[in-house]
Design a protein around this motif. Sequence first.
Motif, PDB file in Angstrom:
ATOM      1  N   GLY A  48     -29.255  -6.931 -64.022  1.00 18.93           N
ATOM      2  CA  GLY A  48     -27.772  -7.278 -64.425  1.00 18.93           C
ATOM      3  C   GLY A  48     -26.920  -6.985 -63.272  1.00 18.93           C
ATOM      4  O   GLY A  48     -27.305  -6.335 -62.481  1.00 18.93           O
ATOM      5  N   PHE A  99     -32.741  -2.754 -70.924  1.00 19.60           N
ATOM      6  CA  PHE A  99     -32.352  -4.252 -70.741  1.00 19.60           C
ATOM      7  C   PHE A  99     -32.741  -4.976 -69.882  1.00 19.60           C
ATOM      8  O   PHE A  99     -32.349  -6.030 -69.295  1.00 19.60           O
ATOM      9  N   ARG A 142     -23.690  -8.389 -66.895  1.00 20.87           N
ATOM     10  CA  ARG A 142     -24.495  -9.783 -67.567  1.00 20.87           C
ATOM     11  C   ARG A 142     -25.378  -9.888 -66.835  1.00 20.87           C
ATOM     12  O   ARG A 142     -25.461  -9.124 -65.906  1.00 20.87           O
ATOM     13  N   GLU A 144     -30.119 -10.558 -67.097  1.00 19.58           N
ATOM     14  CA  GLU A 144     -30.471 -11.978 -66.777  1.00 19.58           C
ATOM     15  C   GLU A 144     -30.607 -13.389 -67.587  1.00 19.58           C
ATOM     16  O   GLU A 144     -30.498 -14.115 -67.209  1.00 19.58           O
ATOM     17  N   ASP A 145     -30.725 -12.216 -69.164  1.00 11.92           N
ATOM     18  CA  ASP A 145     -31.479 -13.477 -69.828  1.00 11.92           C
ATOM     19  C   ASP A 145     -29.510 -14.094 -70.432  1.00 11.92           C
ATOM     20  O   ASP A 145     -29.469 -14.317 -71.247  1.00 11.92           O
ATOM     21  N   GLY A 146     -28.584 -13.341 -69.943  1.00  8.92           N
ATOM     22  CA  GLY A 146     -27.091 -14.356 -70.198  1.00  8.92           C
ATOM     23  C   GLY A 146     -26.251 -13.262 -70.869  1.00  8.92           C
ATOM     24  O   GLY A 146     -24.663 -13.460 -71.240  1.00  8.92           O
ATOM     25  N   LYS A 147     -27.251 -12.797 -71.621  1.00 10.87           N
ATOM     26  CA  LYS A 147     -26.361 -11.305 -72.498  1.00 10.87           C
ATOM     27  C   LYS A 147     -25.056 -10.557 -71.784  1.00 10.87           C
ATOM     28  O   LYS A 147     -25.484  -9.944 -70.569  1.00 10.87           O
TER      29      LYS A 147
END
Length: 746
Positions: free
Chosen positions: A712, A709, A725, A727-730
């Motif tokens: 983060g 992923f 969390r 970097e894409d906000g997920k």
Amino acid sequence: MQLTNEQEAIIQAGFEHCVITAVAGSGKTTTLAHRIKYLLDEGHDPQRLLILMFNRSAREDFTKKLSRVIGSQSLRLPEVRTYHSMGYRLYRRFINEGYLTPIQPDVLQEHEIHYQVWRLITQLAPQSLQDEIKRSKKEHVETASNFIDLVKSTLSSPEMVFEELEIAEKYRYLLELFDRFEQWRKQERRITYADMLYEPVMAIHQNPALQKLVSNKMDIILVDEYQDTNEIQHLLLKYIAGTRARVTVVGDPDQTIYEFRGARPEFILNRFAEEFESPNELTLSYTFRYGHKVALLANHLISFNKGRKDVICHAHPSTPDTTIKQHISKDDARFIADFAKNFAEEGGNLNDVAVLFRVWSQSVQIELQLLEQQVPYKIDRARGALFTREVQTLSAILELAAGRFSTLPASARQQRFEQILRFPHIGLKEFQLRQLCQVLAEQPTGWGTLLEQMKLPDLKKIQSIKIERTAKLFRRLEGKQGTAANIARFYVQESDLYEGIRSLAMTHESAEERIGTVKGVIRYLHSLNLPPEETLVHLDELRARAGKQNNEAGLLLSTMHRTKGLEWPTVIIPGMMDKFLPYTLRTNNDMQSLMESERRLLYVAMTRTIHQLHLLVPPTMEQGGSATSELMPSRFVKEMRFDLCDELGEQLQPTDHPSELTLIHAPTKIAHRYAELKNTVLTQLERQKINLSDESPTWHQDAISHAIFGDGNVIGEDDRSFKVRFEDGKEMDFSKKSAHLYFSKR
């Protein structure tokens, strides 16, 4: 007393706003007293000088100190008031002016508030909760009372406070309870201590005429312990000062530990400067309480907080050479008992020793071990571990296994069955449960079979399942062989006790406290390694000793929160592990804030000592420690740089130490800054860069990278997992056990 240059600068400061950062043990009240004497000598009108203290005892202590400082001079003393007494004076005035309605002269006492709160709880709580509420009356009443006070002290809505306290959703009736309590209170024309501030401040806030009435009557206002200020107190200060008064506030943002009462470090860090124009920022950086080693430990720890004033606390030359010891401990309770016995045998006074822990459940094993070894102690709470519901229920289980039930009279047997079937609760209404226990108590044996054969009318499916499970459990417990610890563990597992506790607790924290108590008792039983009957005899002996305890003599057992403003010659801090420090019960959206709050609490606990500080740290894997994450040494241990602080503090202790010191341990920026204050330059034998995070687990890092992923940040954790969390906000949760397989530091 010879005053320092910092103290002299504060005492002789000009007529201006001041914010003073005062480290632990810095003699701030002495400095304030001399400041007031200086102002009076300069001709300031004592009637236009107001001193605000945090509570009544602080006010009384300060008044005595001020009288001593002024001595025999014929100077009229200014008013020294608490926030609440100031608020109450305004309240009475506003009644006379017609802005507030008349009230009864006596403020509501705690027992009156609790009675009304209890009455409302029984009216408003859902029927499904009534039985459990009656069994846990104290917890529910205290939570509701604190909820009412917090709404008034923070000026937040009841809904916001409910969410911040993380109260379980099924207790949402507290929102209506707040409104109903206020209706009753106003109808009866009564006020609480919280209303002594809340009502007059809200009246001022809503009436410009009152703002003119109360503002600009003082020339100078001095406020102590400003780090403990909440929203309502800050607002009152702002209105009283107006544009005329020059305000001096004193406090230490690093000692803000009463957030649960609405205190916030930002009041002294930011809000004061924003609302009182261009204050003079001064510092009391010397501590007169402890030596270099503790000061260095405290500085290293708290330097990891971002929400603070960058102040280095350093020991005054007059302070003692405080010793620090870090003990690798597999059994904190036994260590403390052995330490206390040796301490007393060597002529030490146990009243000089305080054991400070993060949560009450940590005290269970310690208290039981002290009783076993007959070490006198006092505990800073109403009753000790042996009298808790958790211990009494586990004792009943052991009595059942040991065959004691058959010898008990029916009334005692009924009382034991009621204890067991409420912990965890079997799901029946109270009258049904009592009837059931009465029937069981009439039979001298075979209770599991009897319960299985009983036909109870109108049972829901979940109730039938619980009764069937309990019947099987009774059959297996009767005469069960094994140690008391194994029998207790068996009961906890088969009854699903922990889930039962969590399902009925008002807050997650109260549930974990009770679960922690059970675990503490079982660990103590494990250390005994005795069968049920011998264990029960032992517990009976301990209970008898506990009943004879003199609460005025012996070492003190207390939580860190309760020791603010106090000091002892010797302080012991057990449980320096990730399970307790930091105490993170669940994932938190603001992990940074939570970590900073926990550091402040440990900082306060460490700085209570005068001569000795003992830190009890669990062993690492290399030292024979556990692989479970909760038993790892606290992340704060590495942040404190113990070995460096011990070495540097030792070399700085002689007043004639060299101006250049060579250290084995690589000095940090904090160490260099501290040494510079002592006119000393540091060098090291071998240059080596110390990276704090090199050996730290994944979830202790701020920035990490996942093999799939990507990059983060860790934003929260609980006992078993942590949240990231990306970097894409997920946001995703990951197990601590397998983190090393997928994550790396970046």
